[in-house]
Design a protein around this motif. Sequence first.
Motif, PDB file in Angstrom:
ATOM      1  N   LEU A 150       0.854  -1.186   0.000  1.00  0.00           N
ATOM      2  CA  LEU A 150       0.000   0.000   0.000  1.00  0.00           C
ATOM      3  C   LEU A 150       0.897   1.245   0.000  1.00  0.00           C
ATOM      4  CD1 LEU A 150      -3.066   0.790   0.274  1.00  0.00           C
ATOM      5  CD2 LEU A 150      -2.593   1.122   2.700  1.00  0.00           C
ATOM      6  N   LYS A 151       0.514   2.219  -0.803  1.00  0.00           N
ATOM      7  CA  LYS A 151       1.263   3.474  -0.868  1.00  0.00           C
ATOM      8  C   LYS A 151       0.312   4.648  -0.766  1.00  0.00           C
ATOM      9  CE  LYS A 151       4.468   3.962  -4.001  1.00  0.00           C
ATOM     10  NZ  LYS A 151       5.136   4.199  -5.301  1.00  0.00           N
ATOM     11  N   VAL A 152       0.681   5.639   0.033  1.00  0.00           N
ATOM     12  CA  VAL A 152      -0.090   6.869   0.168  1.00  0.00           C
ATOM     13  C   VAL A 152       0.798   8.027  -0.293  1.00  0.00           C
ATOM     14  CG1 VAL A 152      -1.318   8.419   1.724  1.00  0.00           C
ATOM     15  CG2 VAL A 152      -1.420   5.936   2.094  1.00  0.00           C
ATOM     16  N   GLY A 153       0.298   8.804  -1.257  1.00  0.00           N
ATOM     17  CA  GLY A 153       1.045   9.937  -1.774  1.00  0.00           C
ATOM     18  C   GLY A 153       0.261  11.224  -1.615  1.00  0.00           C
ATOM     19  N   VAL A 154       0.970  12.322  -1.328  1.00  0.00           N
ATOM     20  CA  VAL A 154       0.338  13.613  -1.121  1.00  0.00           C
ATOM     21  C   VAL A 154       1.102  14.681  -1.911  1.00  0.00           C
ATOM     22  CG1 VAL A 154      -0.363  15.371   0.544  1.00  0.00           C
ATOM     23  CG2 VAL A 154      -0.420  12.949   1.192  1.00  0.00           C
ATOM     24  N   HIS A 155       0.399  15.419  -2.773  1.00  0.00           N
ATOM     25  CA  HIS A 155       0.971  16.607  -3.410  1.00  0.00           C
ATOM     26  C   HIS A 155       0.605  17.828  -2.568  1.00  0.00           C
ATOM     27  CE1 HIS A 155       1.024  13.886  -6.945  1.00  0.00           C
ATOM     28  NE2 HIS A 155       2.065  14.608  -7.304  1.00  0.00           N
ATOM     29  N   PHE A 156       1.592  18.666  -2.301  1.00  0.00           N
ATOM     30  CA  PHE A 156       1.328  19.803  -1.397  1.00  0.00           C
ATOM     31  C   PHE A 156       1.972  21.068  -1.911  1.00  0.00           C
ATOM     32  CE2 PHE A 156       5.093  17.554  -0.018  1.00  0.00           C
ATOM     33  CZ  PHE A 156       5.999  18.541   0.268  1.00  0.00           C
TER      34      PHE A 156
END
Length: 359
Positions: free
Chosen positions: A353-359
């Motif tokens: 599982l991978k969680v990615g966030v653009h900020f």
Amino acid sequence: MIKKLTGALSLTLMATTAMAGGLERSNQSVGIIFESGDYAEFSFGIVRPNVTGTQSLGGAPSGDMAGDYSPVAFGLKMDVTEDVSVALVVDSPYGGDVSYPTGTGYALAGTTADVNSQALTAIARYQMNENFSAYAGVRTQRVDGDVAITGGYTLDVSQGSGTGYLVGAAYEIPEIALRASLTYNSAIDHTQSVTESGVGTYNLSFKTPKSWHLEAQSGIAEDTLLFGSVRWVNWSDFALTPTGFALANGGASLLSYSNDVTTYTLGVGRRLNDNWSVSVSARHEKAEGGFSGNFGPNDGSTGLTIGARYTQDNITVSGGINYTWLGDTNTVLNAAPLITGSFTNNYAIGAGLKVGVHF
């Protein structure tokens, strides 16, 4: 429409590294440096191998000798200017978890081995124009491990570090989500304190292998992306040769590999709607023949990964499952008279599982 698929390639490809050649547990991809804007990701998974064999003399079973493991990685990418971006990646590139069950009658019953690693990679990329970019970086690795072989032999490798580098270049056509990148990772030299039974404590030198990694992707139809990679790792240059073990075994290494490993991956991604994308990919390492080592009794592998990715605003969640067929092989348990172990019909199952966030 095609450009929206670019990020879907990261559908937890970590799961495809189950039981990869040598001690590899991470393909050391630099894909994060191509993410748009400022971005952070965290990924984790679990791999459950099933590796069993049978002794040629007496037919004693080895039992399941390969332990489960859980890869974890973190990455951060930031734009410095319009043309310069940087990234940091933390992962565990190498590992091993071997435990031959006791009470089986197998020649190596009770033998264990544990290898751990952590790596920090810093990458900088310069975008020369819309199509061409170049990047380079520094990687620091920490490695430790221990081995206990039935009969009283032990080796403890204290944690130590080494530093290497990477360089690469990429070509892109953003309108069709085309990108091809080639990365060279240098070998990394280690000199670490070890304690060996019958010898004592001293410094032992070894190096983790260099590699080349070609990664490519392209839109091939509306909302459809083709991707693949070729990765070559110089495992034939790796050898762990403790003094006492070598003296007792005619100069042989405790752990080494006869061949380099080339891994091929090919897959396709499909955007279903604004939120959901799916992918399927296949991975293959060819069998080399001959005997394999007792700490990694498989010769080549073929794996299949199915993944899905959900995007909502600036957050993406990707998951995938993998099944890998491990190639049949034989190992040497005793040289004279020759006693072997036969390992067939083995496999590994992985999920991530991978969680990615653009900020």
